[in-house]
Structures are given as C-alpha cells and as structure tokens.
Scaffold this motif. Structure first.
Motif, PDB file in Angstrom:
ATOM      1  N   GLU A   1       4.026  10.445   7.875  1.00 31.97           N
ATOM      2  CA  GLU A   1       3.040  10.200   8.655  1.00 31.97           C
ATOM      3  C   GLU A   1       1.675  11.300   8.620  1.00 31.97           C
ATOM      4  O   GLU A   1       2.728  12.249   9.384  1.00 31.97           O
ATOM      5  CB  GLU A   1       3.359   9.420   9.771  1.00 31.97           C
TER       6      GLU A   1
ATOM      7  N   ALA B   1       5.326   3.941   3.619  1.00 29.34           N
ATOM      8  CA  ALA B   1       6.896   3.564   4.006  1.00 29.34           C
ATOM      9  C   ALA B   1       7.147   2.241   2.735  1.00 29.34           C
ATOM     10  O   ALA B   1       6.092   2.242   1.754  1.00 29.34           O
ATOM     11  CB  ALA B   1       6.511   2.518   4.947  1.00 29.34           C
ATOM     12  N   MET B   2       8.163   2.784   2.191  1.00 32.08           N
ATOM     13  CA  MET B   2       9.234   2.202   1.712  1.00 32.08           C
ATOM     14  C   MET B   2      10.109   1.725   1.641  1.00 32.08           C
ATOM     15  O   MET B   2      10.713   2.248   3.072  1.00 32.08           O
ATOM     16  CB  MET B   2       9.350   3.428  -0.071  1.00 32.08           C
TER      17      MET B   2
ATOM     18  N   GLY C   1       6.982   1.043  10.798  1.00 33.49           N
ATOM     19  CA  GLY C   1       7.402   2.821  11.634  1.00 33.49           C
ATOM     20  C   GLY C   1       6.263   3.281  12.441  1.00 33.49           C
ATOM     21  O   GLY C   1       6.052   4.057  13.431  1.00 33.49           O
TER      22      GLY C   1
ATOM     23  N   GLY D   1       0.770   2.154   1.281  1.00 26.44           N
ATOM     24  CA  GLY D   1       0.760   2.757   2.494  1.00 26.44           C
ATOM     25  C   GLY D   1      -1.059   2.968   2.784  1.00 26.44           C
ATOM     26  O   GLY D   1      -1.746   2.263   1.945  1.00 26.44           O
TER      27      GLY D   1
ATOM     28  N   ARG E   1      -3.530  -4.321   1.884  1.00 22.78           N
ATOM     29  CA  ARG E   1      -2.139  -3.701   2.917  1.00 22.78           C
ATOM     30  C   ARG E   1      -2.619  -5.593   3.611  1.00 22.78           C
ATOM     31  O   ARG E   1      -3.655  -6.195   4.316  1.00 22.78           O
ATOM     32  CB  ARG E   1      -2.959  -2.545   3.091  1.00 22.78           C
TER      33      ARG E   1
ATOM     34  N   PHE F   1      15.119  -4.799   8.028  1.00 21.61           N
ATOM     35  CA  PHE F   1      15.180  -4.670   6.038  1.00 21.61           C
ATOM     36  C   PHE F   1      15.582  -2.710   7.169  1.00 21.61           C
ATOM     37  O   PHE F   1      14.946  -1.846   8.441  1.00 21.61           O
ATOM     38  CB  PHE F   1      14.118  -4.592   5.559  1.00 21.61           C
TER      39      PHE F   1
ATOM     40  N   THR G   1       6.450  -5.017  -4.250  1.00 20.53           N
ATOM     41  CA  THR G   1       6.085  -3.678  -3.305  1.00 20.53           C
ATOM     42  C   THR G   1       6.783  -3.136  -3.538  1.00 20.53           C
ATOM     43  O   THR G   1       7.140  -3.165  -2.721  1.00 20.53           O
ATOM     44  CB  THR G   1       4.748  -3.831  -2.765  1.00 20.53           C
ATOM     45  N   LEU G   2       6.852  -1.726  -3.485  1.00 18.46           N
ATOM     46  CA  LEU G   2       7.819  -1.162  -3.309  1.00 18.46           C
ATOM     47  C   LEU G   2       7.856   0.076  -2.146  1.00 18.46           C
ATOM     48  O   LEU G   2       8.420   0.245  -1.391  1.00 18.46           O
ATOM     49  CB  LEU G   2       9.173   0.204  -4.513  1.00 18.46           C
ATOM     50  N   CYS G   3       6.294   0.489  -2.184  1.00 22.99           N
ATOM     51  CA  CYS G   3       5.991   1.450  -0.631  1.00 22.99           C
ATOM     52  C   CYS G   3       4.831   1.091  -0.416  1.00 22.99           C
ATOM     53  O   CYS G   3       3.856   0.627  -1.762  1.00 22.99           O
ATOM     54  CB  CYS G   3       6.219   2.796  -2.111  1.00 22.99           C
TER      55      CYS G   3
ATOM     56  N   PHE H   1      13.762  -9.284   3.624  1.00 20.92           N
ATOM     57  CA  PHE H   1      15.038  -9.372   4.595  1.00 20.92           C
ATOM     58  C   PHE H   1      14.109  -9.459   6.412  1.00 20.92           C
ATOM     59  O   PHE H   1      12.821  -8.973   6.343  1.00 20.92           O
ATOM     60  CB  PHE H   1      16.333  -8.263   4.588  1.00 20.92           C
TER      61      PHE H   1
HETATM   62  P1  HAM Z   1       4.639  -2.490   5.072  1.00 22.81           P
HETATM   63  O1  HAM Z   1       3.732  -2.623   3.334  1.00 22.81           O
HETATM   64  O2  HAM Z   1       4.764  -2.841   5.717  1.00 22.81           O
HETATM   65  O3  HAM Z   1       3.306  -0.754   5.150  1.00 22.81           O
HETATM   66  O4  HAM Z   1       5.948  -2.317   4.827  1.00 22.81           O
HETATM   67  C1  HAM Z   1       6.100  -1.284   3.920  1.00 22.81           C
HETATM   68  C2  HAM Z   1       7.054  -1.606   2.545  1.00 22.81           C
HETATM   69  O5  HAM Z   1       8.271  -1.857   3.367  1.00 22.81           O
HETATM   70  C3  HAM Z   1       7.151  -2.253   1.752  1.00 22.81           C
HETATM   71  O6  HAM Z   1       6.524  -1.902   0.666  1.00 22.81           O
HETATM   72  C4  HAM Z   1       8.625  -2.698   1.372  1.00 22.81           C
HETATM   73  O7  HAM Z   1       9.010  -2.136   0.507  1.00 22.81           O
HETATM   74  C5  HAM Z   1       9.196  -2.741   2.563  1.00 22.81           C
HETATM   75  N1  HAM Z   1       9.636  -4.310   3.099  1.00 22.81           N
HETATM   76  C6  HAM Z   1       8.125  -4.567   3.860  1.00 22.81           C
HETATM   77  N2  HAM Z   1       8.656  -5.862   4.416  1.00 22.81           N
HETATM   78  C7  HAM Z   1       9.870  -6.714   3.954  1.00 22.81           C
HETATM   79  C8  HAM Z   1      10.586  -7.183   4.129  1.00 22.81           C
HETATM   80  N3  HAM Z   1      11.133  -8.694   5.156  1.00 22.81           N
HETATM   81  N4  HAM Z   1      12.070  -7.297   3.565  1.00 22.81           N
HETATM   82  C9  HAM Z   1      12.031  -5.939   3.029  1.00 22.81           C
HETATM   83  N5  HAM Z   1      11.708  -4.596   2.513  1.00 22.81           N
HETATM   84  C10 HAM Z   1      10.130  -4.780   3.352  1.00 22.81           C
HETATM   85  C11 HAM Z   1       3.703  -0.344   6.276  1.00 22.81           C
HETATM   86  O8  HAM Z   1       5.402  -1.145   7.003  1.00 22.81           O
HETATM   87  C12 HAM Z   1       3.362   0.776   6.608  1.00 22.81           C
HETATM   88  N6  HAM Z   1       3.692   0.782   8.148  1.00 22.81           N
HETATM   89  C13 HAM Z   1       3.122   1.654   5.600  1.00 22.81           C
HETATM   90  C14 HAM Z   1       2.517   2.962   7.142  1.00 22.81           C
HETATM   91  C15 HAM Z   1       2.960   4.052   6.928  1.00 22.81           C
HETATM   92  N7  HAM Z   1       1.422   3.319   6.103  1.00 22.81           N
HETATM   93  C16 HAM Z   1       0.274   4.294   6.866  1.00 22.81           C
HETATM   94  N8  HAM Z   1       2.214   4.818   7.052  1.00 22.81           N
END
Ligand code: HAM
Length: 441
Positions: A132, A306-307, A84, A285, A259, A126, A281-283, A123
């Motif tokens: 932000e 993001a979670m 996002g 950032g 990350r 998801f 990893t649940l969340c 998935f």
């Molecule tokens: P991310 O770690 O890529 O960060 O994704 C955040 C969360 O999305 C993960 O911790 C996980 O819970 C969920 N997630 C990611 N990939 C999958 C998947 N294939 N299936 C199910 N759940 C998934 C971000 O997306 C950054 N944009 C977070 C962020 C916001 N950092 C700063 N602002």
C-alpha cells in the motif's frame, strides 16, 4: 483407533518440504518491495467488523457473504480479515504513520479468510503479499506500484501473465455512471439475482462484479465506465498508460474490470494467468483516494495491490519454476554407545556454530537403523563414532551419494565440511554450465 480430526475444508497445511518454497517466495517478495522503498507491517488477524463494512463495502460479496464473523464476550462483532488493505490503513492511521514522511510505503504478507466455496485456486484461508502506498495522487505512483508487481513476477521467472487495467472514476464522475447503470439494469430488474436487486438501489457498480450467470449476461451490454469519466480521471488514466509504456510494461485496457471491493477509485488493475483455470486473477489492486479519510485519517490518496500466494505457487509449479534447494543435512553423525552419543552431540554443536546443518541420533537406534535414517533424510555425508573412533580420533566419512568413504581426523571434521561445501558448489556450477550449453545449442 480414534477417528482423525481433519483440517476444515478450504484450508491447507503447508508441509515440510513445501515450506522452503514459501520462504523463498516470501523473501523475494519482501526484497522486491524493499527495492521500491516499502517496509513490512504486521497487523492483527481479526478486527472489528465495522472496519471491513466501512472500507471494503456493505454491498460487496466479501462483506455480505464471505466474512467469518463472531462476537466477543462484550458482544462486539469481530471478523477474521478477508484482505489486508483495511487493517493496514487502520494501523497507519491509529499509529500516526501518516504524520511521517510521505508517501508512506508499506508491504505485508498475511493470511486472509473468506468463506467462499472452495475450488482450485480458491480457499477459505489463503495468503496474500500486498503493498500500500499512501499520500500520492500522481499517476506515476500507479505505474510504480504496478511495476513493483511486474518486477516481482519477473524476479520469480514467471511468464505469460497479462496485465489488464481500467479506470472506474471518482466521487465526481461515479454518480453519473451509477445513474446510467440504474437506468440500464432497471429495464431487466426481474432477471437480476436478489442481491443485485438490492445493489441496484444501493450500489449498481457491484452488479458488474456479480458471479450469477444471469446478471453476468446482462453486464455484457451495460454502459461502459470509460464513457463517463470526468476530465481529471480521464487525464489521470491517460498518464498512467503513458507511464507504463515508458517503463515498457505491457498492458491491455479492459473496461470490464471493476474489482470486488468498494473502496477503489480511478485506476484498477489485475494480473491474469492462463495457468490458473477459473480463478485466473493472480494479483489485483488499484487506487482508493478518499478511503483514508473515510476511515478517520487525513485526506490522503492511496493505492496498492495484493496477490494470492497459493495462486502464485500454482502458476510457478505449472511453469516448472526451479526452486532453490531446501537446506540439506550436510552430516549425519551416528554413534555407538552412550559416551559416543554424548560426544556426537557436542561435535554437532560445534559444526552448527560454523553454520552447518548436521544431525545426530536421539533415538538410541542400532548403527544399521541410524545409517538408514541418514539415507532417508538425504544427508550428504554420514559417519559413526564409537569407542574405537573416540580413542583413535579418526572416523570413516561416507559420501552417501556414491558410498565412497575416507578416513578423517575427528579434529578436522570442520575443515572437511567446508571442503565438502566447496565441492558441492563447484559441482553445481559445472552442472549449470552444462545446462546453459544445452540451451545454447
Ligand atoms: P482481491 O482481488 O480481493 O484484492 O484479492 C487479491 C488476490 O488475493 C486475488 O487476486 C487472489 O490472488 C487472492 N485471493 C482472493 N481471494 C482468494 C481465495 N478465496 N483463495 C485464494 N486466493 C484468493 C484485495 O484483497 C485487495 N486488498 C488488494 C489491494 C491492495 N488493493 C489495493 N491494495
């Protein structure tokens, strides 16, 4: 019979019965964010591909391997959003939101798409709840954003999460660290996977995030980022930790957290759950100072998290979290005959005006079949109106749980329903008191 077309692998239907849990979680997410001053934004599901390669990063797994990319009729490359942050920042810049009060605080709940191999908790489609905050460089902002996630987990009654934090430096100190990584990994270049060989030249930090077992084994002995932080990053990181201690949020520094996305600077963090298996990893950032400017906006700092909502639900189900009841049908008003059916529809309309969830027969079924249906949908009360009830103005109201019936005036159905709601409420309180007493003993 024709063959059924099934949903694509890695996607899932959220069925009636499950959706009330999602609605509850989403409401709690938006309420938690609102308590910290974050307002919701909704953005498109797809964007020009360049948005993601420029922000998430050319050398990330997400951009290199996982995006669903296609071209439109004008031959422009578009991608389904893999996350996002990029879209939210694009929207904030494009709509001049950053010219208003700062920091800008935005939250979102959206679907994301990553072409990863599906497994438990992973998935292709998801959902994420994210926030932000744009325009603050203060370490207090880092603690504030982390504390929002922490409060949200507490609000849902989730326990046993561990918060791990790290600092991955800034534009000033990163080159020195990159150099150290290059020197280290070039000694083992032959053992690196093909993607990491390329990363060695372009972005060695990404090797630390590689899932290939050979690369992961080398990573264990690689130079540690915390030894390369500049004074500003070091001081920022110390202050974030102090602020978290002030807020009594437990954390652990883990220098292994880098990350999977390129835009991060300084603080990065993850909430990890033991109830998630391999995808723990649940969340996730962190801070991304420089990204807004990189995307054509003003020179403002930013951070967020993001979670994954599917993972959140998995944890909650594992921990047997009590979800509130889905809206139940208070009254199934069945009918005998056409005229009575029309009257039932009107009575139901009046009861709905009062806010009651009620239903009547739209299949012209027998009375027996209608009562069976009332039972199946879990109606709290059921009644049948026919010619006799219409002329007498009285019906038999049956409480489905114990079969008890009583005669009530059709005119007073509304009052009966209010009383039934009160009885239900009182019963629930008694039950909860009993549960509390059990717990106390
Ligand atoms: P991310 O770690 O890529 O960060 O994704 C955040 C969360 O999305 C993960 O911790 C996980 O819970 C969920 N997630 C990611 N990939 C999958 C998947 N294939 N299936 C199910 N759940 C998934 C971000 O997306 C950054 N944009 C977070 C962020 C916001 N950092 C700063 N602002």
């Amino acid at each position: 019979m024709k063959e059924i077309i099934r949903a694509p692998r890695g996607t899932q239907d959220i069925l009636p019965g499950e959706t009330s849990k999602w609605q509850w979680i989403e409401r709690a997410a938006l309420e938690s964010a609102a308590a910290f001053g974050f307002e919701e934004i909704r953005i498109p599901t797809f964007e020009y591909t360049g948005l993601y390669s420029r922000s998430v990063g050319e050398t990330t797994d997400v951009v290199q391997k996982e995006m669903f990319t296609f071209t439109d009729r004008g031959n422009r490359s578009l991608s389904l959003r893999p996350e996002g942050t990029a879209g939210v920042l694009r929207a904030a810049i494009e709509n001049s939101l950053l010219a208003g009060a700062l920091p800008l605080k935005i939250c979102y709940i959206l679907s994301c798409f990553r072409n990863e191999r599906p497994q438990a908790g992973r998935f292709k489609e998801f959902h994420q709840f994210g926030v932000e905050m744009l325009g603050s460089k203060s370490p207090l902002a880092d603690a504030e954003v982390i504390s929002l996630a922490d409060r949200f987990f507490k609000k849902l009654g989730i326990h046993g999460l561990s918060l791990q934090i790290n600092s991955i430096g800034c534009r000033a100190c990163r080159p020195r660290y990159h150099q150290a990584l290059r020197e280290y990994f070039s000694r083992y270049e032959d053992s690196l996977c093909e993607t990491c060989k390329e990363r060695l030249l372009k972005n060695p930090l990404r090797i630390l995030d590689c899932k290939n077992p050979d690369c992961a084994a080398l990573t264990a002995q690689a130079p540690c980022i915390l030894d390369y932080l500049c004074d500003d990053c070091e001081s920022h990181f110390q202050k974030v930790q102090k602020a978290l201690q002030d807020l009594q949020i437990e954390f652990r520094v883990d220098s292994g957290i880098v990350r999977g996305l390129d835009y991060y600077t300084k603080t990065v963090f993850e909430f990890i759950s033991n109830d998630l298996g391999a995808q723990s990893t649940l969340c996730g950032g962190g801070r991304y100072d420089g990204l807004v400017e990189e995307m054509g906006g003003p020179a403002l700092e930013g951070l967020g998290f993001a979670m994954g909502l599917e993972r959140l639900l998995m944890v909650m189900e594992k921990q047997k979290t009590a979800f509130p009841d889905a809206t139940e049908c208070m009254l199934y008003l069945g009918s005998r005959g056409e005229e009575a059916a029309r009257r039932a529809a009107c009575i139901c309309g009046e009861l709905r005006e009062e806010g009651f969830c009620v239903s009547f027969d739209v299949l012209e079924r027998s009375v027996k079949a209608q009562m069976k249906y009332a039972n199946k949908i879990g109606a709290v009360y059921a009644a049948i109106i026919g010619e006799e009830e219409l002329s007498s103005g009285k019906i038999q109201l049956k409480r489905m749980a114990d079969g008890q019936s009583k005669t009530v005036d059709l005119q007073c159905l509304k009052e009966e329903m209010y009383q039934a709601k009160l009885d239900q409420f009182a019963e629930k309180i008694v039950q909860e008191d009993f549960c509390d007493e059990d717990m106390d003993q």
